[in-house]
Design an enzyme around this catalytic site. Structure first.
Site, PDB file in Angstrom:
ATOM      1  N   ASP A 192     111.263  49.168  59.380  1.00  7.47           N
ATOM      2  CA  ASP A 192     112.309  48.032  59.911  1.00  7.47           C
ATOM      3  C   ASP A 192     113.006  48.403  60.995  1.00  7.47           C
ATOM      4  O   ASP A 192     112.908  49.473  61.529  1.00  7.47           O
ATOM      5  CB  ASP A 192     112.916  47.514  58.628  1.00  7.47           C
ATOM      6  CG  ASP A 192     114.102  48.641  58.349  1.00  7.47           C
ATOM      7  OD1 ASP A 192     114.282  49.625  58.857  1.00  7.47           O
ATOM      8  OD2 ASP A 192     115.074  48.366  57.447  1.00  7.47           O
ATOM      9  N   CYS A 210     113.349  53.455  57.334  1.00  7.32           N
ATOM     10  CA  CYS A 210     114.298  52.342  57.261  1.00  7.32           C
ATOM     11  C   CYS A 210     115.434  53.352  57.496  1.00  7.32           C
ATOM     12  O   CYS A 210     115.296  54.339  57.809  1.00  7.32           O
ATOM     13  CB  CYS A 210     113.920  51.391  55.987  1.00  7.32           C
ATOM     14  SG  CYS A 210     114.542  52.281  54.369  1.00  7.32           S
ATOM     15  N   THR A 248     117.794  54.373  55.264  1.00 11.97           N
ATOM     16  CA  THR A 248     117.699  55.471  54.300  1.00 11.97           C
ATOM     17  C   THR A 248     116.507  55.785  53.597  1.00 11.97           C
ATOM     18  O   THR A 248     116.530  56.925  52.996  1.00 11.97           O
ATOM     19  CB  THR A 248     118.523  55.037  53.065  1.00 11.97           C
ATOM     20  OG1 THR A 248     117.826  53.887  52.521  1.00 11.97           O
ATOM     21  CG2 THR A 248     120.115  54.319  53.535  1.00 11.97           C
ATOM     22  N   HIS A 273     102.707  68.225  43.680  1.00 16.89           N
ATOM     23  CA  HIS A 273     102.903  68.089  42.183  1.00 16.89           C
ATOM     24  C   HIS A 273     102.761  66.421  41.894  1.00 16.89           C
ATOM     25  O   HIS A 273     102.073  65.997  40.940  1.00 16.89           O
ATOM     26  CB  HIS A 273     104.224  68.344  41.667  1.00 16.89           C
ATOM     27  CG  HIS A 273     104.493  69.672  41.524  1.00 16.89           C
ATOM     28  ND1 HIS A 273     105.323  70.327  40.636  1.00 16.89           N
ATOM     29  CD2 HIS A 273     103.832  70.622  42.267  1.00 16.89           C
ATOM     30  CE1 HIS A 273     105.331  71.585  40.905  1.00 16.89           C
ATOM     31  NE2 HIS A 273     104.257  71.927  41.374  1.00 16.89           N
ATOM     32  N   HIS A 280      99.000  68.341  36.949  1.00 13.89           N
ATOM     33  CA  HIS A 280      99.782  67.322  37.440  1.00 13.89           C
ATOM     34  C   HIS A 280      98.839  66.032  37.542  1.00 13.89           C
ATOM     35  O   HIS A 280      99.538  64.734  37.611  1.00 13.89           O
ATOM     36  CB  HIS A 280      99.910  67.620  39.061  1.00 13.89           C
ATOM     37  CG  HIS A 280     100.922  68.893  39.014  1.00 13.89           C
ATOM     38  ND1 HIS A 280     102.257  69.011  38.575  1.00 13.89           N
ATOM     39  CD2 HIS A 280     100.670  70.214  39.327  1.00 13.89           C
ATOM     40  CE1 HIS A 280     102.754  70.020  38.809  1.00 13.89           C
ATOM     41  NE2 HIS A 280     101.494  71.174  39.014  1.00 13.89           N
TER      42      HIS A 280
HETATM   43  C1  RB5 Z   1     118.847  47.921  57.059  1.00 13.22           C
HETATM   44  O1  RB5 Z   1     120.279  47.482  57.403  1.00 13.22           O
HETATM   45  C2  RB5 Z   1     118.831  48.836  56.034  1.00 13.22           C
HETATM   46  O2  RB5 Z   1     119.443  48.032  54.840  1.00 13.22           O
HETATM   47  C3  RB5 Z   1     117.278  49.466  55.557  1.00 13.22           C
HETATM   48  O3  RB5 Z   1     116.832  49.587  56.772  1.00 13.22           O
HETATM   49  C4  RB5 Z   1     117.342  50.165  54.325  1.00 13.22           C
HETATM   50  O4  RB5 Z   1     118.087  51.296  54.742  1.00 13.22           O
HETATM   51  C5  RB5 Z   1     117.071  49.611  53.137  1.00 13.22           C
HETATM   52  O5  RB5 Z   1     116.997  50.524  52.255  1.00 13.22           O
END
Ligand code: RB5
Length: 147
Positions: free
Chosen positions: A8, A65, A67, A98, A133
């Site tokens: 994203d 993304c 995180t 695994h 596994h």
């Molecule tokens: C976008 O702001 C953010 O929420 C997205 O990139 C991601 O981290 C969501 O898990």
């Protein structure tokens, strides 16, 4: 070996670094977007990458993304996807050995470029160890039948 990549807006800069890295190493990839920096919704990019993996159009997928968490949650809704969000090389290797993870999720706001590329190297070099596994992976697949 062909890898689908997607992000994203929160992961677009790291995705560009990953694509450049694949270009430099001659690793085949398919970039599923996003291609613009405006705000987009990560499930819209987890979807094509996950579909390409389960349809065997590619061998593996990488999703980025902010995180890595949203991408992993979304990708894991696709039957047959085992997406792992990791931020260290050890977990990356274990997710293949695994868990037979077929999608790696990274957070651009969590890991820097060099660590991300090192994580990708560790992930691509590792192979599924099978045996006990395999039984556990089969049990995960059974959970998908509950839906
Ligand atoms: C976008 O702001 C953010 O929420 C997205 O990139 C991601 O981290 C969501 O898990």
């Amino acid at each position: 070996m062909k890898i689908a990549v997607g992000s994203d807006h929160g992961g677009i800069h790291l995705k560009k670094e990953i694509v450049a890295y694949f270009e430099s190493k001659g690793i085949a990839y398919e970039d599923c977007g996003a291609f613009i920096e405006e705000s987009v919704d990560y499930p819209d990019y987890a979807s094509p990458v996950g579909e390409k993996v389960v349809n065997k159009e590619v061998d593996l997928g990488i999703l980025v993304c902010g995180t890595g968490i949203g991408m992993s949650i979304a990708a894991n809704k696709i039957r047959g996807i085992r997406a792992a969000v990791v931020s260290d090389e050890f977990s990356a290797r274990m997710s293949r050995e695994h868990n037979n993870a077929n999608i790696l999720c990274l957070g651009e706001r969590v890991v820097g470029r060099d660590l991300a590329l090192s994580i990708i190297d560790a992930w691509l070099e590792a192979t599924f160890q099978g045996n006990r596994h395999e039984r556990r992976i089969e049990k995960i697949a059974k959970l998908e039948e509950l839906r």
